[in-house]
Structures are given as structure tokens and as C-alpha cells.
Motif scaffolding. Structure first.
Motif, PDB file in Angstrom:
ATOM      1  N   ARG A   1       0.870  -1.187   0.000  1.00  0.00           N
ATOM      2  CA  ARG A   1       0.000   0.000   0.000  1.00  0.00           C
ATOM      3  C   ARG A   1       0.900   1.227   0.000  1.00  0.00           C
ATOM      4  O   ARG A   1       1.528   1.559   1.010  1.00  0.00           O
ATOM      5  CB  ARG A   1      -0.879  -0.017   1.253  1.00  0.00           C
ATOM      6  CG  ARG A   1      -1.720   1.220   1.477  1.00  0.00           C
ATOM      7  CD  ARG A   1      -2.870   1.356   0.520  1.00  0.00           C
ATOM      8  NE  ARG A   1      -3.716   0.171   0.454  1.00  0.00           N
ATOM      9  CZ  ARG A   1      -4.685   0.000  -0.456  1.00  0.00           C
ATOM     10  NH1 ARG A   1      -4.918   0.922  -1.357  1.00  0.00           N
ATOM     11  NH2 ARG A   1      -5.405  -1.106  -0.456  1.00  0.00           N
TER      12      ARG A   1
ATOM     13  N   SER B   1      -0.523   8.434  -3.306  1.00  0.00           N
ATOM     14  CA  SER B   1      -1.024   7.894  -4.571  1.00  0.00           C
ATOM     15  C   SER B   1       0.127   7.683  -5.566  1.00  0.00           C
ATOM     16  O   SER B   1       0.969   8.564  -5.750  1.00  0.00           O
ATOM     17  CB  SER B   1      -2.047   8.881  -5.143  1.00  0.00           C
ATOM     18  OG  SER B   1      -2.263   8.602  -6.489  1.00  0.00           O
TER      19      SER B   1
ATOM     20  N   SER C   1      -3.584  -2.710  -8.590  1.00  0.00           N
ATOM     21  CA  SER C   1      -4.985  -3.093  -8.465  1.00  0.00           C
ATOM     22  C   SER C   1      -5.879  -1.858  -8.480  1.00  0.00           C
ATOM     23  O   SER C   1      -5.396  -0.727  -8.379  1.00  0.00           O
ATOM     24  CB  SER C   1      -5.193  -3.884  -7.177  1.00  0.00           C
ATOM     25  OG  SER C   1      -4.462  -5.090  -7.266  1.00  0.00           O
TER      26      SER C   1
ATOM     27  N   ASP D   1      -7.748  -0.575  -6.342  1.00  0.00           N
ATOM     28  CA  ASP D   1      -7.728   0.269  -5.135  1.00  0.00           C
ATOM     29  C   ASP D   1      -6.392   0.993  -4.941  1.00  0.00           C
ATOM     30  O   ASP D   1      -6.159   1.591  -3.898  1.00  0.00           O
ATOM     31  CB  ASP D   1      -8.052  -0.577  -3.895  1.00  0.00           C
ATOM     32  CG  ASP D   1      -6.975  -1.613  -3.588  1.00  0.00           C
ATOM     33  OD1 ASP D   1      -5.992  -1.718  -4.370  1.00  0.00           O
ATOM     34  OD2 ASP D   1      -7.109  -2.320  -2.574  1.00  0.00           O
TER      35      ASP D   1
ATOM     36  N   SER E   1      -3.427  -0.315  -4.637  1.00  0.00           N
ATOM     37  CA  SER E   1      -2.356  -1.140  -4.064  1.00  0.00           C
ATOM     38  C   SER E   1      -1.555  -1.790  -5.199  1.00  0.00           C
ATOM     39  O   SER E   1      -2.015  -1.896  -6.337  1.00  0.00           O
ATOM     40  CB  SER E   1      -2.936  -2.201  -3.130  1.00  0.00           C
ATOM     41  OG  SER E   1      -3.763  -3.098  -3.843  1.00  0.00           O
TER      42      SER E   1
END
Ligand SMILES: Cc1cc2nc3c(=O)[nH]c(=O)nc-3n(C[C@H](O)[C@H](O)[C@H](O)COP(=O)(O)OP(=O)(O)OC[C@H]3O[C@@H](n4cnc5c(N)ncnc54)[C@H](O)[C@@H]3O)c2cc1C
Length: 378
Positions: A223, A227, A278, A280, A282
Motif C-alpha cells: 500500500r 497515490s 490493483s 484500489d 495497491s
């Protein structure tokens, strides 16, 4: 004895599902038999990275091109999101740049191109400037989220195309037209066994004759602290020395020798970098390769560290936390990257014995059905 089908497929990994699709497209009635309650094998543990560029020259590369096209059709029909397209292989050593140039001079490089550092950073701003001196761009790849794509593919095959599924149903014996499972006996004209890396339950002797063993891989989900849009999947020098499409080129010898000197631990643990993103935000990052007797359930932290060291060298992501770790295994054989065996006229065993099943299975499925039923679809 219960239901009768034209085709019974053992295994609901991508190889089994690809055969179910190919059979259904020929109008065959199909049942898929899977011992787990849902697919839990290599097909949901991988990157979901449908890779063309870098696959071994010849049949593997050709299968990957065809399978990529089928993935694109299936993704649209089954509502599977294609999260990324293309590939940037970031080179940071002159020897790696030489492999990129040599690859571009082959037939497989036809639609790919070389990027300067500036072009690579513009195309994929998640790269760090010190991690790239030049890059290979390939337009061919696509990336799906395997852990959701497989269930979506199954739902579409079942609800859209009428394929039957039995989960939590292990197949104990195949003697076509009989398939003995833990739930019932199925009758099928043709049986296609796609057991992943299980070489001991069905046709153990025939699979042993192919010298099949296992490869174990470490995977991580990171994570990022901020961003980090990853516009394409990313690979690096270590990948240029591992993926056969690059590594089999004579120019790769100098790169391998330099990496053996400079990154001996990564080389000894079969570490190379694949980084994909992905929905999201991650990042799925891997991987390592340990073979045969080294396939234990344990996940030594130092191997994860080797993967992360390469990630740190290539990606501009100074701050992240590890959200998930998992292991995967797939079948390997020194005899080749895939085989189809015919214990009798009505039965086939199909295995992908290298780390490219997600990229090739749909095309292998078509080939198996063509061999069984002729080249013209019903
Ligand atoms: C970490 C990792 C990363 C990878 N990355 C990539 C990648 O980027 N690109 C790529 O192309 N490939 C990749 N691969 C390889 C790819 O995932 C495999 O080649 C592919 O998933 C193999 O598919 P399969 O259907 O043969 O096996 P599996 O997905 O393992 O499925 C086999 C299924 O058969 C079932 N089964 C076996 N025996 C029986 C029985 N007797 N009765 C009932 N059911 C049975 C099992 O339960 C299992 O669900 C990766 C693999 C791993 C592990």
C-alpha cells in the motif's frame, strides 16, 4: 452413475476453465469438477499479468498472442475489468539495454519500441530516475485481478454459456467415459484433466514420466503511502535475465554475468520484479522462484526483502506498507513449458509446466479441442 456430458474437465484453474470455454464454443455439453469450494491454486495467486513480450520464442509466444486476444473478448463478455495494458521493462545497466536492443531486432519485437529514460518516465511516472536508463515498451499485455477474475469467469461460463460446475468435488479416478468423484460418478465422452501442480492424484505415473515438480513463489501486496499511479506493469533488469524471450538471446549472457556479481542473492533465489496495480491503488509485487524440495509452506522474510530491494531500486515509492503476503506454486518440468498427454483416445492430461499459464491457457484449450474434435468448430 449420474449426469452425462460431452466433456468433463477436472480442475477449475485457468487451464481447466480455458478448456471448458473451448469445448462450449464447439457446442459441447461441459461439466467442470473442482475439489476445492472455489479455485485456490496458482490461477488466483498470480499477477493476472497476461504477458506476450518476453515469453519463450516459438509456440509459447504464439499461444500467448492468441490467448491475450481471447482474454480481451472474455473480459468484456464476463465483465472482468482490464486494469492495465502494455508493459515497461526498465533497464538500468548497459548490458540490459543491449538485451532490449537485441529483443527489438527479433520478430517478437515488431510492435514494441525502445524508450529513452525521459520517455519511460513520462510514460510511467511511477519509475524512479535512477532505476531506468532506457526501457522496452510492449503494447501487447493486459492485466486482470485474478482473485476476482476467476470467479467472474466461472459465473459467466455457468450463467452465460451453460457450463455445469461441481465444487468441493475431488476426482479420484478417470476411466473414460467414467469419472469417479467424491460426490458422484459422471459420464463423459471426453475427459480433460487439468490438475495444476497436482502430480499424484490422477495419472501419477504418466505425470512423473514428464519429470513434473513444483516451483514456489513469494508475492506481496504493498500500500503506497501516497497515490502512485502505475500506468503500465513494470519489470526490470532481473526480468530481462529470466524471461526466456529475452534471456535466451546471446546478448543476455553479459547481463546474467553482471547480475550474478552485483545481485547474487536475487539471482540465487530466482528473484525478479513484476509490479502491477490493483483498482484500489495497491501494488502486487513479486516474485521469487524456489524449486523441488524447497517447496515448503514457509515464507522466509529475507526473500521478501530481496524482492523489495529491487522494487525500491526501480519504483519511486519511498513510503509503503506491506498489506498482504502469500505463496503460490506451479508445476515445472525440464522437458518443456507445457504438455498434453493422451492416456487413451477419450482422455487428455494438460499441464502448463512453467509460469505462463495465465498467458497461454486460452489458446492451449483451443488447440486441445481442435486435436480432439477437428479443426472446424461445430
Ligand atoms: C505467484 C504466481 C505468479 C504467477 N504469475 C504469472 C503471470 O504473471 N503470468 C502468467 O501467465 N502466469 C503466471 N503464473 C502461472 C500461472 O498462474 C499458472 O501457470 C496457471 O495458473 C496454472 O493453471 P492451472 O489451471 O493449471 O492450475 P491451478 O490454478 O493450480 O488449478 C488447478 C486446479 O485443479 C484442481 N484439481 C487438481 N486435481 C484435482 C482433482 N483430482 N479433482 C478435482 N480438482 C482437482 C485444483 O484444486 C486446482 O483448483 C504465476 C503463478 C504463481 C503461483
Amino acid at each position: 452413475m449420474t449426469a452425462g456430458y460431452d466433456v468433463a474437465v477436472v480442475g477449475a484453474g485457468i487451464v481447466g476453465l480455458a478448456h471448458a470455454l473451448a469445448a462450449r464454443r464447439r457446442g459441447k455439453s461441459v461439466i467442470v469438477l473442482e475439489r476445492d469450494a472455489q479455485p485456490l491454486g496458482a490461477s488466483i495467486r498470480n499477477f493476472g499479468f497476461v504477458t506476450v513480450t518476453g515469453q519463450q520464442a516459438g509456440a509459447c509466444w504464439h499461444h500467448a498472442r492468441r490467448a491475450r486476444d481471447i482474454w480481451a473478448e472474455v473480459a468484456e463478455a464476463a465483465g472482468i475489468e482490464v486494469l492495465q495494458r502494455g508493459l515497461v521493462v526498465a533497464a538500468r545497466r548497459p548490458e540490459a539495454e543491449a538485451v532490449v536492443d537485441a529483443f527489438l531486432a527479433t520478430d517478437m519485437g515488431a510492435e514494441c519500441r525502445r524508450l529513452t529514460r525521459a520517455e519511460a518516465l513520462e510514460m510511467n511516472p511511477a519509475l524512479t530516475p535512477s532505476g531506468v536508463t532506457a526501457a522496452l515498451f510492449s503494447p501487447h499485455e493486459l492485466r486482470v485481478e485474478s482473485r476476482t477474475a476467476l470467479p467472474a469467469l466461472i459465473a459467466w461460463l455457468r450463467d452465460g454459456l451453460g457450463v455445469d460446475f461441481r465444487f468441493s468435488c475431488a476426482v479420484n479416478r478417470v476411466a473414460a467415459p467414467q469419472v469417479e468423484t467424491t460426490l458422484e460418478v459422471i459420464h463423459a465422452e471426453t475427459v480433460i484433466v487439468c490438475p495444476g501442480d497436482d502430480g499424484t492424484t490422477l495419472f501419477a505415473g504418466r505425470i512423473a514420466a514428464r519429470e513434473v515438480s513444483r516451483c514456489k513463489l513469494h508475492m506481496l501486496r504493498l500500500r503506497p503511502g501516497a497515490s502512485l499511479p502505475l500506468t503500465t506493469p513494470v519489470m526490470s533488469d532481473l526480468g530481462l535475465a529470466r524471461y526466456h524471450g529475452y534471456a535466451d538471446l546471446p546478448e543476455a549472457a553479459a547481463l546474467k554475468a553482471r547480475l550474478d556479481r552485483e545481485q547474487p542473492a536475487q539471482r540465487a533465489n530466482g528473484v525478479h520484479l513484476i509490479c502491477v496495480q490493483s483498482a484500489d491503488g495497491s501494488l502486487v509485487v513479486g516474485d521469487s522462484h524456489h524449486y523441488g524440495d524447497e517447496v515448503t509452506p514457509f515464507q522466509p522474510a529475507h526473500v521478501d526483502r530481496l524482492i523489495l530491494d529491487e522494487f525500491d531500486a526501480v519504483l519511486a515509492c519511498p513510503d509503503y506498507r506491506i498489506e498482504e503476503r502469500w505463496l503460490g506454486t506451479y508445476a515445472v518440468s525440464p522437458q518443456g513449458w507445457t504438455f498434453t498427454d493422451a492416456p487413451d483416445d477419450a482422455t487428455r492430461i494438460v499441464m502448463v509446466t512453467a509460469g505462463c499459464g495465465a498467458s497461454t491457457a486460452f489458446s492451449i484449450g483451443e488447440q486441445t479441442l481442435a486435436e480432439l474434435y477437428g479443426t472446424k468448430a461445430a
